[in-house]
Design a protein around this motif. Structure first.
Motif, PDB file in Angstrom:
ATOM      1  N   UNK A 258       0.881  -1.143  -0.048  1.00 41.49           N
ATOM      2  CA  UNK A 258       0.062  -0.051   0.025  1.00 41.49           C
ATOM      3  C   UNK A 258       0.878   1.236   0.019  1.00 41.49           C
ATOM      4  N   UNK A 259       2.358   1.151   0.218  1.00 42.63           N
ATOM      5  CA  UNK A 259       2.957   2.323   0.327  1.00 42.63           C
ATOM      6  C   UNK A 259       3.186   2.935  -1.029  1.00 42.63           C
ATOM      7  N   UNK A 260       3.374   4.262  -1.079  1.00 37.29           N
ATOM      8  CA  UNK A 260       3.760   4.821  -2.344  1.00 37.29           C
ATOM      9  C   UNK A 260       5.521   4.645  -2.505  1.00 37.29           C
ATOM     10  N   UNK A 261       6.127   4.845  -1.432  1.00 35.30           N
ATOM     11  CA  UNK A 261       7.673   4.871  -1.405  1.00 35.30           C
ATOM     12  C   UNK A 261       8.264   4.244  -0.354  1.00 35.30           C
ATOM     13  N   UNK A 262       9.085   3.223  -0.644  1.00 37.32           N
ATOM     14  CA  UNK A 262       9.974   2.846   0.733  1.00 37.32           C
ATOM     15  C   UNK A 262      11.438   2.597   0.552  1.00 37.32           C
ATOM     16  N   UNK A 263      12.067   3.611   1.379  1.00 37.29           N
ATOM     17  CA  UNK A 263      13.500   3.762   1.187  1.00 37.29           C
ATOM     18  C   UNK A 263      14.437   2.905   2.263  1.00 37.29           C
ATOM     19  N   UNK A 264      15.139   2.243   1.489  1.00 37.45           N
ATOM     20  CA  UNK A 264      16.167   1.269   2.284  1.00 37.45           C
ATOM     21  C   UNK A 264      17.315   1.517   1.880  1.00 37.45           C
ATOM     22  N   UNK A 265      17.720   2.549   1.491  1.00 33.52           N
ATOM     23  CA  UNK A 265      19.006   3.099   1.082  1.00 33.52           C
ATOM     24  C   UNK A 265      20.022   2.664   2.096  1.00 33.52           C
ATOM     25  N   UNK A 266      21.088   2.166   1.756  1.00 32.89           N
ATOM     26  CA  UNK A 266      22.259   2.070   2.833  1.00 32.89           C
ATOM     27  C   UNK A 266      21.651   0.841   3.563  1.00 32.89           C
ATOM     28  N   UNK A 267      21.665  -0.397   3.004  1.00 34.76           N
ATOM     29  CA  UNK A 267      21.025  -1.489   3.644  1.00 34.76           C
ATOM     30  C   UNK A 267      22.269  -2.445   3.636  1.00 34.76           C
ATOM     31  N   UNK A 268      22.035  -3.650   4.399  1.00 37.37           N
ATOM     32  CA  UNK A 268      22.823  -4.744   4.592  1.00 37.37           C
ATOM     33  C   UNK A 268      22.199  -6.039   4.261  1.00 37.37           C
ATOM     34  N   UNK A 269      21.214  -6.019   3.481  1.00 33.65           N
ATOM     35  CA  UNK A 269      20.629  -7.302   3.042  1.00 33.65           C
ATOM     36  C   UNK A 269      21.414  -7.979   1.959  1.00 33.65           C
ATOM     37  N   UNK A 270      21.216  -9.269   1.780  1.00 31.78           N
ATOM     38  CA  UNK A 270      21.901  -9.970   0.848  1.00 31.78           C
ATOM     39  C   UNK A 270      21.197  -9.861  -0.480  1.00 31.78           C
ATOM     40  N   UNK A 271      22.060  -9.940  -1.774  1.00 30.94           N
ATOM     41  CA  UNK A 271      21.308  -9.767  -2.801  1.00 30.94           C
ATOM     42  C   UNK A 271      20.014 -10.521  -3.066  1.00 30.94           C
ATOM     43  N   UNK A 272      20.042 -11.469  -2.477  1.00 33.14           N
ATOM     44  CA  UNK A 272      19.008 -12.625  -2.733  1.00 33.14           C
ATOM     45  C   UNK A 272      17.709 -11.941  -2.276  1.00 33.14           C
ATOM     46  N   UNK A 273      17.933 -11.548  -0.773  1.00 28.96           N
ATOM     47  CA  UNK A 273      16.760 -11.019  -0.255  1.00 28.96           C
ATOM     48  C   UNK A 273      16.340  -9.361  -0.920  1.00 28.96           C
ATOM     49  N   UNK A 274      17.363  -8.683  -1.195  1.00 29.74           N
ATOM     50  CA  UNK A 274      17.267  -7.301  -1.710  1.00 29.74           C
ATOM     51  C   UNK A 274      16.158  -7.491  -3.023  1.00 29.74           C
ATOM     52  N   UNK A 275      16.675  -8.393  -4.004  1.00 28.66           N
ATOM     53  CA  UNK A 275      16.120  -8.702  -5.028  1.00 28.66           C
ATOM     54  C   UNK A 275      14.695  -8.746  -5.018  1.00 28.66           C
TER      55      UNK A 275
END
Length: 305
Positions: A258-275
């Motif tokens: 429902x969000x219009x924008x989600x800001x997760x800049x500078x995160x430590x997630x693995x590429x698998x989860x981030x994707x």
């Protein structure tokens, strides 16, 4: 990452003030700053020069920049000058306090002070930004029209959060807290943040930024049980230590769509989860991924010092 001088805030552009202010006071605010080898009295003299101009009563905004070496001089004299001058600035709706760039001072060097009485002297404020957490006080805020509040620190003391929880800010819709690094004074806990995350403290929020935080995973998990997700347009968990733990919790929460924008800049997630965030159908900022950057030794927020 670090802070720069604000170029706009509260719908107003920011222009440096020297001897005159040849700008529309309804669209542009002056930033008053002095050199690092000056002191607060030099800042106050410059402020009085602005107050003497015919445009002063029409100013909608003011940006308080460097008041001399901020690691040697705290902001108390500047705050007192603004408190005294409140009747001369009847149109002020926007205030930026501590508008110092990295070149002027790292955020952890800024010695602040108790700002509550000064801020309350401007009851028509709708937008407020405060930068610098050392000795910061925001006690007793009573701002019926304030819709936007941003507090930027490299380390936020839990006492300041408690002061905000005790404040009367009934119109607040946009809140950003940079909680920072415990090595630079951050003492905020999830207990402190719980009334905000639950929606009890500020029930009208449409923009929530709990950012630059070592607690980002815990914040993300807690938000998944919050009724705020039914109304938020922007969720900002950027600049902190968000790992796969927080990322997976967010991905499992259907209301995130429902969000219009989600800001997760500078995160430590693995590429698998981030994707997997690309499948949400929501605009997401996943820039500045930190996975693999010394993560076995030390994860860090974007802005500490």
């Amino acid at each position: 990452m670090t802070f720069h001088n604000e170029t706009s805030f509260g719908g107003l552009a920011v222009e440096p003030f020297e001897d005159s202010f040849p700008f529309d006071p309804t669209t542009t605010m002056p930033r008053i700053a002095v050199d690092y080898d000056d002191d607060p009295q030099d800042w106050i003299k410059k402020f009085h020069a602005l107050l003497a101009l015919p445009v002063a009563p029409q100013l909608r905004g003011l940006s308080v920049g460097a008041w001399g070496a901020p690691y040697e001089n705290d902001s108390a004299p500047v705050a007192e000058a603004l408190l005294t001058a409140a009747p001369q600035l009847p149109s002020l709706t926007t205030l930026v306090f501590g508008d110092l760039s990295m070149e002027e001072a790292e955020v952890s060097w800024i010695e602040n002070s108790e700002l509550g009485p000064m801020i309350n002297a401007y009851p028509n404020l709708t937008s407020l930004l405060v930068r610098g957490g050392n000795n910061l006080g925001l006690s007793g805020l009573r701002l019926p029209q304030l819709t936007t509040l941003v507090v930027q620190t490299g380390g936020l003391d839990s006492g300041v959060v408690q002061q905000l929880l005790d404040a009367e800010l009934p119109s607040l819709t946009h809140l950003e807290l940079y909680t920072g690094d415990e090595n630079y004074g951050a003492t905020v806990t999830m207990v402190d943040l719980a009334p905000i995350i639950s929606g009890h403290a500020f029930p009208k929020l449409t923009y929530l930024g709990l950012k630059n935080s070592e607690l980002e995973d815990d914040i993300a998990v807690a938000l998944c049980d919050s009724p705020l997700l039914d109304q938020l347009e922007v969720l900002d968990l950027s600049l902190g230590i968000l790992t796969d733990v927080g990322g997976k919790a967010l991905l499992d929460e259907p209301r995130l769509r429902n969000l219009g924008f989600l800001n997760l800049e500078h995160h430590w997630m693995t590429p698998e989860v981030a994707s997997k965030f690309s499948d949400l159908g929501v605009s997401v900022d996943l820039s500045d991924p930190m996975h693999g950057v010394d993560e076995d030794d030390y994860r860090y927020v974007a802005i500490g010092e």
